[in-house]
Structures are given as structure tokens and as C-alpha cells.
Design a protein around this motif. Structure first.
Motif, PDB file in Angstrom:
ATOM      1  N   SER A   1      39.003  46.591  23.004  1.00  0.00           N
ATOM      2  CA  SER A   1      37.211  47.038  22.984  1.00  0.00           C
ATOM      3  C   SER A   1      36.934  47.145  24.488  1.00  0.00           C
ATOM      4  CB  SER A   1      36.166  45.937  22.271  1.00  0.00           C
ATOM      5  OG  SER A   1      36.873  44.983  23.622  1.00  0.00           O
TER       6      SER A   1
ATOM      7  N   LEU B   1      36.143  55.498  21.328  1.00  0.00           N
ATOM      8  CA  LEU B   1      35.274  53.887  21.046  1.00  0.00           C
ATOM      9  C   LEU B   1      34.116  55.239  19.879  1.00  0.00           C
ATOM     10  CD1 LEU B   1      33.849  51.256  20.798  1.00  0.00           C
ATOM     11  CD2 LEU B   1      32.656  52.531  22.711  1.00  0.00           C
TER      12      LEU B   1
ATOM     13  N   GLU C   1      29.285  46.485  15.994  1.00  0.00           N
ATOM     14  CA  GLU C   1      29.489  47.512  17.578  1.00  0.00           C
ATOM     15  C   GLU C   1      28.106  48.239  17.658  1.00  0.00           C
ATOM     16  OE1 GLU C   1      31.389  47.777  14.992  1.00  0.00           O
ATOM     17  OE2 GLU C   1      33.006  47.000  15.597  1.00  0.00           O
TER      18      GLU C   1
END
Lengths: 370, 252
Positions: free
Chosen positions: B242, B38, B3
Motif C-alpha cells: 500500500s 495505485l 482507500e
């Protein structure tokens, strides 16, 4: 040059009987001037301490922790600076709940916990300045980062009075502060400019519209350029009332600040006004002289000489005797003092009447009925 | 970690910020809450990290549901002591006993104690983050006193230098759009080291692209990032579990 003048003025201090010189360093949120102004502030701090003339600095820290400023300075300067810590606990939120140990702060950092009380704030600064005097430093500069934070805790008149009191005090040789112009009304900024002897402002190299709403992707290159450069405008007020304006370019490179001179505004403007074409539209020196020597078809040349005009009533014989007058046929002719001109073309003008004044602005076709 | 190779991570320096103030701005057309979610997931994914989450906007169950879909169990993190969740939906700094100043002072000291406790534990937390959702509700809690809100945020930012923790705050910028001089917003921009702005596309709504993100990483004076780049602008698409970031025209 501007930076050198500022540092010299702050270092030299004032003459006896005068208020201490004061620099007002201004910025705005126009990106990224705010970070540039802090870089300039720290650069001035370092420059002052490195002059080696016994200058000491009392730094009033609102924006960053005192340890941050100390980490930027060489350890050799740590004895020449005292920090008034208005960052860590300005309102005593920590000390009321959890008093710090007495040996918590280093020797050259003084914690201030009651920022709302300006007289105590002033006395804290003066106390640190007097400490320097006892150690043999005859010049003490007070640096404030920034007065914007002060204005959140105290009204404008009180802050202005504090700065004026600092300028008047015998222990203070000079003063400089940082202010964020977009966080205050224009009258507030003007008030600080009035009490300062030097005003330095930062402006972006590339002027952009409100970047928050503009097309960011199209203006990224310009924004990036603004991050590495800025205009540094300085206004210096002289004792005799004259004002000196300086404009330089500021370069920010990996933590260091550099100043460079820029071309004069007039030459830059003149260069921008001339259109860029394939033709040669400039005049050579010979062409300029020839143009100046051209005799214009007016009744006078504006050269200070007497105007000789044929008025239509003089006899031919008189005109022949007079070397500067008319020619045969009753035609008027301009006086030619230059012999070369008799070989050039002539323009003959016949007046309609004696009443007509020379170089009249009247349109001869006005009587037409069109 | 995979990520941390996306555009948002690149803009933030390929690692989560340490000792910095991050300001996330959004508007009604394009919510920036996904950035907060996030970052919360990424902060908790680090070894020995600790997060203090000040929630004025939504209850714990809201964030728990969202983070579960993203692969992060907030309940477990809370149970393990990696997350200190302060649910303050009805928070009002002023009370019968306290002024607004006192109310914020108590909240700050609660956060400070939590951070210091995390630092002083046997398994000392190496990365500490304080997250606030969101500033406009703090202003409501302060009865509109922006000075008290700024005092509170100033004290929270002092923790970034004293304990190397980072402060991440969400702010709805268009709340101030009608003001002549949005002082609170300007103060926040002066305070922040990294600004992340979520905005709609210039061309309007689209099915595959949900908006654009602008990241301004101001850095510090002694930052030695070699690229020298400070501004990123890219587009994003919020998926179920996501978020995808891409430059215009390069979406897969």
C-alpha cells in the motif's frame, strides 16, 4: 474598462478600407494562467454574442470539443455561432478507418479533417462566414482556440498569412485568437503581436520562482491566490499610432470571470517606498512654506535678482550709502530684500582674495599639507 | 471505499476522474510509478470499469506482481474482459510499410475500438480509463518526433470528451531538464486537467518518508467544487502492499 474596450472594438469592426481589428490573447504555463486565458476567451465569446447587434461568430475549435463550447452558451446564441471542428479528427485518423455517418454532426458544426492543408482551412472559415452573410448577419467575428495548435501543423509564415487574409476579407469584421507564449520562441509571439491591434496578456498576481523546483509547501498560499486572481494587461494600438496601456485585475469565481481596476502603479510604488516607522516624517503645509522661506547661506539665492557681493575694495561710506551692500567692518553680507531677515541670524563670509569666484567649488583646505 | 478517503483521493475530488486527462510526473530520485499502480488498482476496483493499459516500459508480469501485493489480480481482470493490456516493449511507430504517423494512427484506432467495444457491450462499462506508461518511451517509438507524440495524445484526449473516459499518463520530467525549452513537457501540462508530481523531499533522503506529492487539480470552468482548493502538497511512504499519504509531521 479594458474588457469593454476590447468587446466594443471587436463588435464594431473596422472602418471601410481598413483591416479588421485583431486581438491576441496571451498566456503562459505560470500557474494557472493557461486555464484563466481559456476562461477569458470564453467570456469574450459570450460577451460578443450577447451584444445583440447582429454579431455572429465563427469559432475554430482546436482545444476543446465543439459540444463543450456549445454547452457554455445559452441556446439562444446557438444560431449566431458556427463551429469549425478541428478538435475531433484534424488528421483524418478516424475518418480513414471509420467514416462517421453523414448526420453525425449538428447543423452548426463543420468537421475539418485535413488541417495540414491551410488553403482548405481558410476556405472552410470563409464559407461559414458567407453563410452568416446570407442569413443577414453583417458582422462576423472569427475566434481561434488556439493558434498554438495551428502552429503544430503549419509553418509560422503560412499561419500569419492566413490570419492576415482573414483580416483583409470583406466578410470578416474582427478576429481574436489565443496563444500560449511558453510553447513558442519569442520571435513567434512577436510576429502575432505585430499583426494584432490589441494585445491582452495574463500575468500572475503573486510572482513566484520556478514553482516546480521551489518549496511548494511554503508557496501554496501564493499559488492558491494565483488561481483566483490574475493581472490582465491590455495594449491597444490606435489608428494614429498611439498606444494605450491598461492594467486590470481578473477574478475567477466558480466559472465566471470578473474584471476590476487596480491602483495606479506610481501610487503603489510610492506607498511601498515610504518606510513604515513610528516617527512622522511627512511635512505639513506650514512646514513646507517655512522651509521654502529659509534664506540659505549662499552668496546668491537663485531668485533672479542681482548678486551683490562685497569685493573688499569699496569704501565704508559707499557701502553705507548702498542699502543693499555690506556692513561695517568690511564684512560681506548677502543682499536681503526682506526686512524680516535683518532680525534673523547672519552668516558672514570673508573672501581670501579678489580672485576667488563666488560659490567656488574649491576646497579652502586644499593648500594644507596634511 | 476506505482507500478513497486518503489525501490523494481528496486532491482528485474524492472520486476517480471522469473525462479528464491526468499527468503523473516523476524524476530519477523519486519514481511516480506507484501512483500509476495505485490508480490502476482503484480503477479496476470500481464496478463495471474498463482499463486500456499501454505498456511500453515493463511487461505484464511486472504489473501483475506489483498489483497482487496490493490485492488486485490483474490476470483475472484480464480474463474477465475488464483489462485490455497492450504490451508494446518493442514498439516502433515507424516500419517498412508505415510512417510514424501511420504507426500512431493504428495504435490510436486499436485503443479507440477497445474503448467503444467496452461501452457498447451488454454490460456497458461505466468508467473507462486509458493508461500510458510512459510518454518518454512513446517519443523514442516516434524516432524523437514530439509532434507525432502530441498528435497521438491529442487523439487519445478526444476520447475523454467523446466517450467520457479518462486518460492517465506517466512522464519522466527530468528527461527534459537539460533542454532550453521543454516543449513536450509544456504541451502535456497544457493538455492535462490534473497534475500529480512526485519529487524528493527538500531536506534530502529519509527512512520513513519517501518523497512528496504535489497535486494540482485545475478543474473545468463549470466545476462546482465548493472548497475552491486546487493545490495539495503532502508526503508519502511506499509500503509493501500500500501507500501512505500524510502531511509533514503527521505520520502515524
Amino acid at each position: 474598462m479594458a474588457e469593454g474596450l476590447i468587446v466594443r472594438s471587436l463588435r464594431d469592426g473596422s472602418l471601410p478600407g481598413e483591416h479588421a481589428p485583431a486581438l491576441c490573447l496571451e498566456d503562459s504555463l505560470t500557474p494557472p494562467l493557461a486555464s484563466h486565458s481559456h476562461a477569458v476567451f470564453r467570456h469574450l465569446l459570450t460577451s460578443l454574442l450577447s451584444t445583440g447587434t447582429g454579431t455572429a461568430v465563427v469559432l475554430v475549435a482546436f482545444h476543446r470539443s465543439p459540444s463543450f463550447y456549445l454547452s457554455l452558451l445559452s441556446p439562444t446564441f446557438h444560431n449566431s455561432i458556427r463551429l469549425l471542428d478541428c478538435y475531433s479528427d484534424p488528421l483524418a485518423w478516424k475518418s480513414n478507418h471509420h467514416p462517421p455517418p453523414s448526420s453525425h454532426s449538428p447543423q452548426n458544426i463543420t468537421l475539418l479533417t485535413n488541417l495540414n492543408h491551410l488553403p482548405h482551412f481558410l476556405s472552410s472559415i470563409l464559407h461559414l462566414a458567407k453563410d452568416f452573410g446570407a442569413q443577414g448577419h453583417d458582422r462576423v467575428t472569427v475566434a481561434i482556440d488556439s493558434v498554438t495548435h495551428m502552429l503544430r501543423h503549419a509553418p509560422l509564415p503560412s499561419v500569419l498569412q492566413l490570419l492576415t487574409n482573414l483580416r483583409c476579407h470583406e466578410k470578416i469584421s474582427s478576429l481574436f485568437w489565443l496563444i500560449h507564449t511558453d510553447l513558442h520562441e519569442p520571435k513567434v509571439i512577436s510576429s502575432f503581436e505585430y499583426i494584432s491591434t490589441m494585445i491582452a496578456s495574463l500575468q500572475p498576481i503573486v510572482q513566484l520562482p520556478d514553482y516546480a523546483n521551489a518549496n511548494i509547501s511554503a508557496s501554496i498560499t501564493s499559488l492558491e491566490e494565483n488561481y483566483s486572481k490574475a493581472k490582465f494587461n491590455v495594449r491597444l494600438k490606435r489608428r494614429n499610432g498611439r498606444v494605450k496601456l491598461l492594467c486590470e485585475e481578473l477574478l475567477i469565481e466558480q466559472g465566471s470571470v470578473k474584471f476590476s481596476s487596480v491602483p495606479s502603479v506610481s501610487s503603489v510604488v510610492a506607498q511601498n517606498l515610504i518606510p513604515k516607522v513610528q516617527f512622522n516624517i511627512q511635512l505639513s503645509d506650514k512646514e513646507r512654506m517655512d522651509r521654502a522661506n529659509v534664506v540659505l547661506p549662499f552668496e546668491h539665492q537663485g531668485n533672479g535678482q542681482n548678486i551683490e557681493i562685497y569685493d573688499g575694495r569699496r569704501s565704508l561710506s559707499e557701502s553705507q550709502k548702498d542699502p543693499s551692500s555690506i556692513k561695517i567692518g568690511g564684512l560681506s553680507e548677502q543682499k536681503r530684500s526682506n526686512n524680516n531677515k535683518s532680525e534673523k541670524g547672519e552668516i558672514h563670509y570673508i573672501r581670501d582674495s579678489d580672485d576667488e569666484q563666488p560659490d567656488s567649488d574649491e576646497d579652502p583646505d586644499d593648500d594644507l599639507d596634511i | 471505499m476506505a482507500e478513497l478517503c486518503d489525501l490523494l483521493a481528496e486532491a482528485m475530488g474524492h472520486s476517480l476522474p471522469v473525462g479528464k486527462v491526468v499527468l503523473i510526473g516523476d524524476c530519477v530520485e523519486t519514481s511516480g510509478a506507484f501512483v500509476l499502480h495505485l490508480l490502476l488498482k482503484r480503477c479496476l476496483s470500481l464496478d463495471s470499469s474498463f482499463v486500456v493499459f499501454v505498456a511500453l516500459s515493463h511487461p505484464f508480469s511486472h504489473y501483475d506482481r506489483i498489483l497482487r501485493k496490493m490485492g488486485c489480480n490483474l490476470s483475472a481482470q484480464k480474463k474477465n474482459g475488464n483489462l485490455h493490456f497492450l504490451e508494446l516493449l518493442d514498439f516502433s511507430a515507424r516500419s517498412k510499410e508505415n510512417s510514424v504517423d501511420d504507426g500512431f494512427c493504428k495504435l490510436y484506432n486499436e485503443i479507440r475500438k477497445s474503448v467503444e467495444a467496452a461501452r457498447s457491450k451488454d454490460t456497458k462499462a461505466s468508467c473507462v480509463y486509458i493508461m500510458i506508461d510512459d510518454i518518454s518511451l512513446l517519443e523514442i517509438a516516434a524516432d524523437g518526433s514530439e509532434n507525432d507524440v502530441l498528435n497521438f495524445l491529442h487523439y487519445c484526449s478526444t476520447l475523454t470528451s467523446e466517450t467520457d473516459c479518462s486518460l492517465i499518463i506517466l512522464n519522466h520530467e527530468d528527461v527534459y531538464s537539460s533542454e532550453d525549452a521543454p516543449r513536450l513537457l509544456a504541451h502535456l501540462q497544457h493538455l492535462s486537467d490534473i497534475e500529480i508530481r512526485a519529487a524528493p523531499l527538500n531536506t534530502g533522503l529519509a527512512a520513513d518518508v519517501h518523497g512528496q506529492l504535489t497535486v494540482i487539480n485545475k478543474g473545468l470552468l463549470n466545476d462546482d467544487r465548493r472548497s475552491g482548493r486546487r493545490i495539495w502538497n503532502f508526503q508519502f511512504k511506499v509500503k509493501e502492499n500500500s501507500v501512505e499519504f500524510f502531511y509533514p509531521g503527521s505520520q502515524h
